[in-house]
Scaffold this motif. Structure first.
Motif, PDB file in Angstrom:
ATOM      1  N   ILE A   1       0.837  -1.213   0.000  1.00  0.00           N
ATOM      2  CA  ILE A   1       0.000   0.000   0.000  1.00  0.00           C
ATOM      3  C   ILE A   1       0.866   1.256   0.000  1.00  0.00           C
ATOM      4  CG2 ILE A   1      -1.545   1.413   1.430  1.00  0.00           C
ATOM      5  CD1 ILE A   1      -3.026  -1.090   2.197  1.00  0.00           C
ATOM      6  N   GLY A   2       0.477   2.227  -0.808  1.00  0.00           N
ATOM      7  CA  GLY A   2       1.129   3.529  -0.817  1.00  0.00           C
ATOM      8  C   GLY A   2       0.225   4.507  -1.539  1.00  0.00           C
ATOM      9  N   THR A   3       0.339   5.761  -1.204  1.00  0.00           N
ATOM     10  CA  THR A   3      -0.499   6.759  -1.857  1.00  0.00           C
ATOM     11  C   THR A   3       0.368   7.731  -2.653  1.00  0.00           C
ATOM     12  OG1 THR A   3      -2.348   8.295  -1.514  1.00  0.00           O
ATOM     13  CG2 THR A   3      -0.542   8.386   0.096  1.00  0.00           C
ATOM     14  N   THR A   4      -0.228   8.757  -3.194  1.00  0.00           N
ATOM     15  CA  THR A   4       0.490   9.802  -3.927  1.00  0.00           C
ATOM     16  C   THR A   4      -0.036  11.165  -3.479  1.00  0.00           C
ATOM     17  OG1 THR A   4      -1.117   9.864  -5.744  1.00  0.00           O
ATOM     18  CG2 THR A   4       0.723   8.310  -5.943  1.00  0.00           C
ATOM     19  N   MET A   5       0.742  12.193  -3.720  1.00  0.00           N
ATOM     20  CA  MET A   5       0.320  13.543  -3.337  1.00  0.00           C
ATOM     21  C   MET A   5      -0.938  13.970  -4.090  1.00  0.00           C
ATOM     22  SD  MET A   5       1.660  15.174  -0.909  1.00  0.00           S
ATOM     23  CE  MET A   5       3.064  15.147   0.191  1.00  0.00           C
TER      24      MET A   5
END
Length: 226
Positions: free
Chosen positions: A78-82
């Motif tokens: 899991i990871g997000t972005t700005m």
């Protein structure tokens, strides 16, 4: 003599992402895995005899604990972005650090054998870059809680077709491979499929340890994948 297949129950966080989707496809075909628990925040339909989907609130540790109750290996991508959090660093940290922390704590509490998760090349506690500093803090937390085994993969730019459109990343995917020979090895772009293969390979290893893997090590592991 053919080695007897293991019968592993594993959980995957981030199954719809670039690495996660490749990972799920590999696990479906691997006889070592008897059940794949996909932990998701929104409905996901994947019809396969091995797959069980757990739709939960990822910000509630109690639900994470319940979804991991019988898994012995946990894959975390899991990871997000700005752009997804509209530049909100607190929200970014809540997702990247908060969810990873709760999953790691749940793994520790439940006695999970292995946590295998994806960080980033260049992660550094001392970095002034928000993203790299955050990844460094995540790695430190997870390695400091004394789990049985923790494997951290640190790829740079990921190559592969995403379901979502990221214009800047798509341009980078076209350009970076052509100049990768000029880069230090740990910053070279790498296919998401290679990272997924390395994660599966690590899940089948024995022993208690905390290990970190960069580009060269990830490539070596993926080449051993059968």
């Amino acid at each position: 003599m053919k080695q007897k297949s293991k019968k592993i129950e594993a959980a995957v966080f981030g199954a719809t992402g670039l690495i996660g989707s490749n990972l799920v496809e590999l696990l479906k075909k691997d006889a070592n895995f008897k059940q794949i628990n996909l932990v998701v925040r929104s409905p996901l339909v994947l019809n396969h005899r091995k797959i069980k989907t757990h739709e939960i609130d990822l910000f509630k540790k109690s639900e994470i604990l319940k979804s991991l109750n019988t898994s012995k290996v946990v894959f975390f991508t899991i990871g997000t972005t700005m752009s997804k959090v509209k530049g909100d660093k607190k929200k970014y940290e809540r997702i990247d650090f908060g969810i990873t922390k709760d999953v790691a704590d749940a793994c520790k509490e439940l006695g999970v054998n292995k946590l295998i998760f994806v960080s980033s090349a260049g992660s550094d506690l001392k970095s002034e870059n928000f993203y790299l500093n955050l990844k460094g803090r995540i790695e430190k937390y997870v390695t400091d809680i004394n789990m049985k085994s923790v494997y951290i993969l640190k790829p740079s730019l990921l190559l592969g077709k995403r379901s979502e459109k990221r214009f800047g990343e798509r341009i980078a995917q076209m350009i970076m491979p052509k100049i990768s020979f000029l880069m230090p090895s740990k910053y070279k772009p790498i296919s998401a499929n290679r990272v997924a293969k390395a994660m599966v390979q690590l899940s089948l290893t024995e022993g208690k340890c905390v290990m970190t893997y960069h580009y060269n090590e990830i490539v070596d592991l993926s080449n051993k994948f059968e």
